[in-house]
Write a protein that holds these residues in place. Sequence first.
Motif, PDB file in Angstrom:
ATOM      1  N   LEU A 119      -1.832   5.765   5.165  1.00  0.00           N
ATOM      2  CA  LEU A 119      -0.560   6.440   5.383  1.00  0.00           C
ATOM      3  C   LEU A 119      -0.609   7.868   4.840  1.00  0.00           C
ATOM      4  O   LEU A 119       0.035   8.774   5.376  1.00  0.00           O
ATOM      5  N   GLU A 120      -1.334   8.046   3.753  1.00  0.00           N
ATOM      6  CA  GLU A 120      -1.595   9.339   3.134  1.00  0.00           C
ATOM      7  C   GLU A 120      -3.017   9.262   2.571  1.00  0.00           C
ATOM      8  O   GLU A 120      -3.583   8.168   2.481  1.00  0.00           O
ATOM      9  N   PRO A 121      -3.591  10.381   2.194  1.00  0.00           N
ATOM     10  CA  PRO A 121      -4.958  10.319   1.646  1.00  0.00           C
ATOM     11  C   PRO A 121      -5.088   9.374   0.451  1.00  0.00           C
ATOM     12  O   PRO A 121      -6.153   8.784   0.244  1.00  0.00           O
ATOM     13  N   ASP A 122      -4.010   9.198  -0.324  1.00  0.00           N
ATOM     14  CA  ASP A 122      -4.066   8.334  -1.503  1.00  0.00           C
ATOM     15  C   ASP A 122      -3.112   7.137  -1.404  1.00  0.00           C
ATOM     16  O   ASP A 122      -2.735   6.548  -2.415  1.00  0.00           O
ATOM     17  N   LEU A 123      -2.721   6.789  -0.182  1.00  0.00           N
ATOM     18  CA  LEU A 123      -1.800   5.674   0.022  1.00  0.00           C
ATOM     19  C   LEU A 123      -2.213   4.889   1.264  1.00  0.00           C
ATOM     20  O   LEU A 123      -2.325   5.462   2.361  1.00  0.00           O
ATOM     21  N   ALA A 124      -2.443   3.580   1.089  1.00  0.00           N
ATOM     22  CA  ALA A 124      -2.874   2.743   2.209  1.00  0.00           C
ATOM     23  C   ALA A 124      -2.116   1.425   2.194  1.00  0.00           C
ATOM     24  O   ALA A 124      -1.704   0.935   1.141  1.00  0.00           O
ATOM     25  N   CYS A 125      -1.957   0.871   3.387  1.00  0.00           N
ATOM     26  CA  CYS A 125      -1.316  -0.431   3.547  1.00  0.00           C
ATOM     27  C   CYS A 125      -2.381  -1.445   3.959  1.00  0.00           C
ATOM     28  O   CYS A 125      -3.120  -1.227   4.930  1.00  0.00           O
ATOM     29  N   LEU A 139      -7.892   2.651  -8.705  1.00  0.00           N
ATOM     30  CA  LEU A 139      -7.039   2.052  -7.682  1.00  0.00           C
ATOM     31  C   LEU A 139      -5.762   1.524  -8.310  1.00  0.00           C
ATOM     32  O   LEU A 139      -5.723   1.197  -9.497  1.00  0.00           O
ATOM     33  N   ALA A 140      -4.739   1.398  -7.494  1.00  0.00           N
ATOM     34  CA  ALA A 140      -3.542   0.642  -7.862  1.00  0.00           C
ATOM     35  C   ALA A 140      -3.271  -0.315  -6.712  1.00  0.00           C
ATOM     36  O   ALA A 140      -3.187   0.108  -5.556  1.00  0.00           O
ATOM     37  N   LEU A 141      -3.169  -1.601  -7.019  1.00  0.00           N
ATOM     38  CA  LEU A 141      -2.868  -2.619  -6.021  1.00  0.00           C
ATOM     39  C   LEU A 141      -1.435  -3.071  -6.247  1.00  0.00           C
ATOM     40  O   LEU A 141      -1.062  -3.463  -7.358  1.00  0.00           O
ATOM     41  N   VAL A 142      -0.614  -3.002  -5.188  1.00  0.00           N
ATOM     42  CA  VAL A 142       0.806  -3.304  -5.294  1.00  0.00           C
ATOM     43  C   VAL A 142       1.159  -4.385  -4.282  1.00  0.00           C
ATOM     44  O   VAL A 142       0.878  -4.248  -3.092  1.00  0.00           O
ATOM     45  N   ARG A 188      -4.557   7.860  -8.861  1.00  0.00           N
ATOM     46  CA  ARG A 188      -5.123   6.670  -8.233  1.00  0.00           C
ATOM     47  C   ARG A 188      -4.892   6.663  -6.728  1.00  0.00           C
ATOM     48  O   ARG A 188      -3.996   7.333  -6.220  1.00  0.00           O
ATOM     49  N   THR A 189      -5.681   5.844  -6.038  1.00  0.00           N
ATOM     50  CA  THR A 189      -5.397   5.510  -4.651  1.00  0.00           C
ATOM     51  C   THR A 189      -4.562   4.241  -4.647  1.00  0.00           C
ATOM     52  O   THR A 189      -4.929   3.239  -5.285  1.00  0.00           O
ATOM     53  N   TYR A 190      -3.437   4.277  -3.945  1.00  0.00           N
ATOM     54  CA  TYR A 190      -2.504   3.146  -3.947  1.00  0.00           C
ATOM     55  C   TYR A 190      -2.676   2.310  -2.678  1.00  0.00           C
ATOM     56  O   TYR A 190      -2.654   2.842  -1.567  1.00  0.00           O
ATOM     57  N   VAL A 191      -2.851   1.012  -2.869  1.00  0.00           N
ATOM     58  CA  VAL A 191      -2.961   0.064  -1.773  1.00  0.00           C
ATOM     59  C   VAL A 191      -1.841  -0.958  -1.939  1.00  0.00           C
ATOM     60  O   VAL A 191      -1.790  -1.670  -2.947  1.00  0.00           O
ATOM     61  N   PHE A 192      -0.920  -0.993  -0.973  1.00  0.00           N
ATOM     62  CA  PHE A 192       0.141  -1.996  -1.061  1.00  0.00           C
ATOM     63  C   PHE A 192      -0.043  -3.033   0.044  1.00  0.00           C
ATOM     64  O   PHE A 192      -0.595  -2.743   1.112  1.00  0.00           O
ATOM     65  N   ILE A 193       0.405  -4.245  -0.223  1.00  0.00           N
ATOM     66  CA  ILE A 193       0.127  -5.374   0.652  1.00  0.00           C
ATOM     67  C   ILE A 193       1.314  -5.683   1.565  1.00  0.00           C
ATOM     68  O   ILE A 193       2.452  -5.809   1.099  1.00  0.00           O
TER      69      ILE A 193
END
Length: 329
Positions: free
Chosen positions: A17-23, A160-163, A275-280
């Motif tokens: 979604l952004e360079p440091d934000l992924a779904c 990383l951050a896993l959310v 961090r790079t944020y990965v949310f589920i």
Amino acid sequence: MHPHIAEAVKKPDLISLEPDLACLRFETMKIYSALGAVRHLLDTGAVRPGDTLIDSSSGIYAQALALACHRYGMKCHIVGSTTVDRSTRVQLEILGATLEQVAPSKDLRLDQELRVRRIAEILAANPSYHWMRQYHDAIHYYGYREVAASIDADIPTGPLALVGGVGSGASTGAIATYLREAGRDVKLVGVQPFGSVTFGSEHVADPDMIIAGIGSAIEFRNVRHDLYDRVHWVNFDCAVSGAVALLRTSGIFAGLSAGAAYLSALWERRGDGSRTYVFIAADTGHRYVDSAYARHEQALDIDTLKPHEITSLDRLRHPWSTTAWPATP
């Protein structure tokens, strides 16, 4: 070529979604949990093809276990919540699984207790059945090793951050565990509904919340509290607003837990951009169309939302609270 549909459906899509934000978007996440658990039981001789596996579910795990049983030639019996929708019921029936639903209840604790009580009755009458115990048996962690490996391969090196929703603990907890074992620096952020006992919010009710799968009214032993660095409690209105915003901005049509995780990830990212944020997104949004997405015109602007930062659980309040974990009781 996949040997079975379960192997194809289980695979998530990692969407930037952004360079440091992924779904991390699943069609139905718990297939990993169910397939890994059933494979382990067969490999260790705890069960054999043709045996009956039984468990309780509010919907998603029911479909996952039915597919895993279909994949490995097992029989499946589900004691379901009244939240198991018609689409899932029909699929279970065609797949050969049997479903019985407990009496309707607006009390989540009573609903879960009724299901566990009914399982005990069934096991007493059918001692050869194997209870999967998705909430308590650590074998449900095993399937997520593959998910962690794919994240580790696809996300550039660095913190990383896993959310994501805590639920039974065997998704966010397992993925973070395997990533940490691989040497990644992982901040784990758990998302909860108000009213869940898992992280001590049972004294703050949210009667509108319909995503029981990310919280619990009974203790889940698969939730390893020491794995989590922060916790967010998100109410129904905020979760709907997050889900609508996610669909509007990214095209991702996901469940309410994804909306809550999206909000939480955005907030965490504001406070720590290292961090790079990965949310589920654990499931698709189809079963929430009437109950949530149809209200999209009433959805709040997520830029106006922010959580109450708390230091003790007695300060929890709507519509959204967060704290470093462990918090003061």
